[in-house]
Design a protein around this motif. Structure first.
Motif, PDB file in Angstrom:
ATOM      1  N   GLU A   1      -1.620  -0.640   8.223  1.00 34.40           N
ATOM      2  CA  GLU A   1      -2.496  -1.668   8.780  1.00 34.40           C
ATOM      3  C   GLU A   1      -1.725  -2.540   9.752  1.00 34.40           C
ATOM      4  O   GLU A   1      -0.485  -2.485   9.816  1.00 34.40           O
TER       5      GLU A   1
ATOM      6  N   HIS B   1       3.476  -7.445   1.613  1.00 31.53           N
ATOM      7  CA  HIS B   1       2.829  -8.340   2.581  1.00 31.53           C
ATOM      8  C   HIS B   1       1.761  -9.209   1.928  1.00 31.53           C
ATOM      9  O   HIS B   1       1.225  -8.853   0.877  1.00 31.53           O
TER      10      HIS B   1
ATOM     11  N   HIS C   1       0.846  -1.203   0.000  1.00 28.08           N
ATOM     12  CA  HIS C   1       0.000   0.000   0.000  1.00 28.08           C
ATOM     13  C   HIS C   1       0.874   1.243   0.000  1.00 28.08           C
ATOM     14  O   HIS C   1       1.954   1.250   0.603  1.00 28.08           O
TER      15      HIS C   1
HETATM   16 ZN    ZN Z   1      -2.820  -4.907   2.996  1.00 32.93          ZN
END
Ligand code: ZN
Length: 338
Positions: A143, A200, A125
């Motif tokens: 996150e 990730h 992201h």
């Molecule tokens: Zn993510």
């Protein structure tokens, strides 16, 4: 969802308290707002979200959006004075519930439970600055994951092995994704903070509770060359290279636990978007809360919270200035403060 009919909220008589902010006295009403989650079907999903009491529409449900004001998948309120209202409406029209001033304009968090029956694609992201410039003013995404369950031998992808941008570009150009990605073993109770720019992926056999900025800007770096309806899903290689931070530096997580009679509160991580705690109630206890509103997702057990029944799979909001919560029962919840 069949859980709705079983829910009753019994307001306590002492549920109002006042607070003086220096210029004006604000009366906070102590309220618990239960949310109706939104379930999402995904190719990689399974059936384990049924363990949280949800009625699944199929055998490939990958996500439960437990606290969401995301326009296309917004939770509604279950029971009480605001029954049936959308969370995004409530955020706009009842700002005092959240103790909010003008900023932020949108509800800041998104909380999901994810059941990965298959590997999710490897993604990254952007941060807020990159997203604002390249994604029509959208937010980036920070996150974190609390691992709810992991099968023996399960792993996740977090980070990469490239030492520099040039190294990263070369490995991607050569298709050496499996050498590039950094995979680590996971077990229930692990916690990971995923900063923007971190490669990730959740892999098969793992369930996580994900707390994140309310944003959906995701760049797919690698999808294991899988086909969906006969085609590979699009990758976002240029954007991924732009935003991936090199070299990768793992975020150290140092949980701090404080015990209060029959409850334990463990703080996992604190960043400018959220602070994430785990509450473990085993009996009767009073647990202090401070600041803005909190969200709570019950991940195990059952009990009562200030007279309101809570059980595994419930997602709720504790309104701003809530003060102390009186917990009774045996349950575990992830609590998030903005
Ligand atoms: Zn993510």
């Amino acid at each position: 969802m069949n859980k709705a009919t079983e829910k009753t909220y019994i307001p306590r008589k002492d549920n109002a308290r006042s607070c003086c902010n220096g210029t004006a006295a604000i009366l906070f009403m102590k309220q618990i707002i239960y949310l109706e989650p939104v379930l999402k079907e995904n190719l990689w999903g399974g059936t384990r979200l049924a363990e949280y009491g949800y009625d699944l529409p199929s055998d490939h449900v990958g996500e439960c959006w437990g606290v969401s004001a995301y326009p296309s998948s917004c939770c509604t309120v279950r029971g009480g004075k605001y029954h049936g209202r959308r969370l995004d409406d409530l955020w706009r029209e009842e700002p005092e519930l959240f103790g909010r001033t003008k900023e932020p304009q949108d509800f800041p968090l998104l909380i999901k439970i994810i059941d990965a029956q298959q590997d999710l694609s490897i993604q990254v992201h952007p941060d807020d600055d990159y997203a604002r410039e390249h994604e029509n003013g959208a937010c980036g995404k920070t996150e974190c994951w609390y691992v709810l369950d992991a099968q023996p031998g399960a792993t996740i992808v977090i980070g990469h092995h490239a030492q520099s941008k040039e190294d990263l570009e070369r490995m991607i150009a050569d298709g050496r994704f499996r050498d590039l990605i950094r995979e680590v073993p996971v077990k229930a109770g692990d916690f990971f903070q995923i900063e923007p720019g971190t490669v990730h992926a959740i892999k098969a056999g793992t369930m996580v509770l994900e707390t994140q900025e309310s944003s959906d800007v995701t760049y797919r770096l690698y999808d294991y060359d899988r086909l969906q309806n006969g085609k590979k899903r699009p990758l976002h290689i240029k954007q991924s290279i732009d935003v991936i931070r090199t070299p990768f530096e793992p975020k150290q997580i140092r949980p701090v636990t404080c015990s209060m009679s029959a409850a334990k509160l463990t703080k996992y991580f604190d960043c400018r978007f959220y602070t994430v705690y785990k509450l473990e109630a085993n009996g009767i206890a009073d647990v202090p809360l401070s600041g803005m509103f909190h969200t709570m997702s019950v991940i195990d057990g059952e009990g009562y919270l200030d007279g309101g029944r809570v059980e595994k799979g419930d997602h709720l909001i504790l309104t701003a200035g809530y003060g102390s919560m009186h917990v009774v029962g045996n349950f575990t919840a992830i609590v998030t403060r903005v």
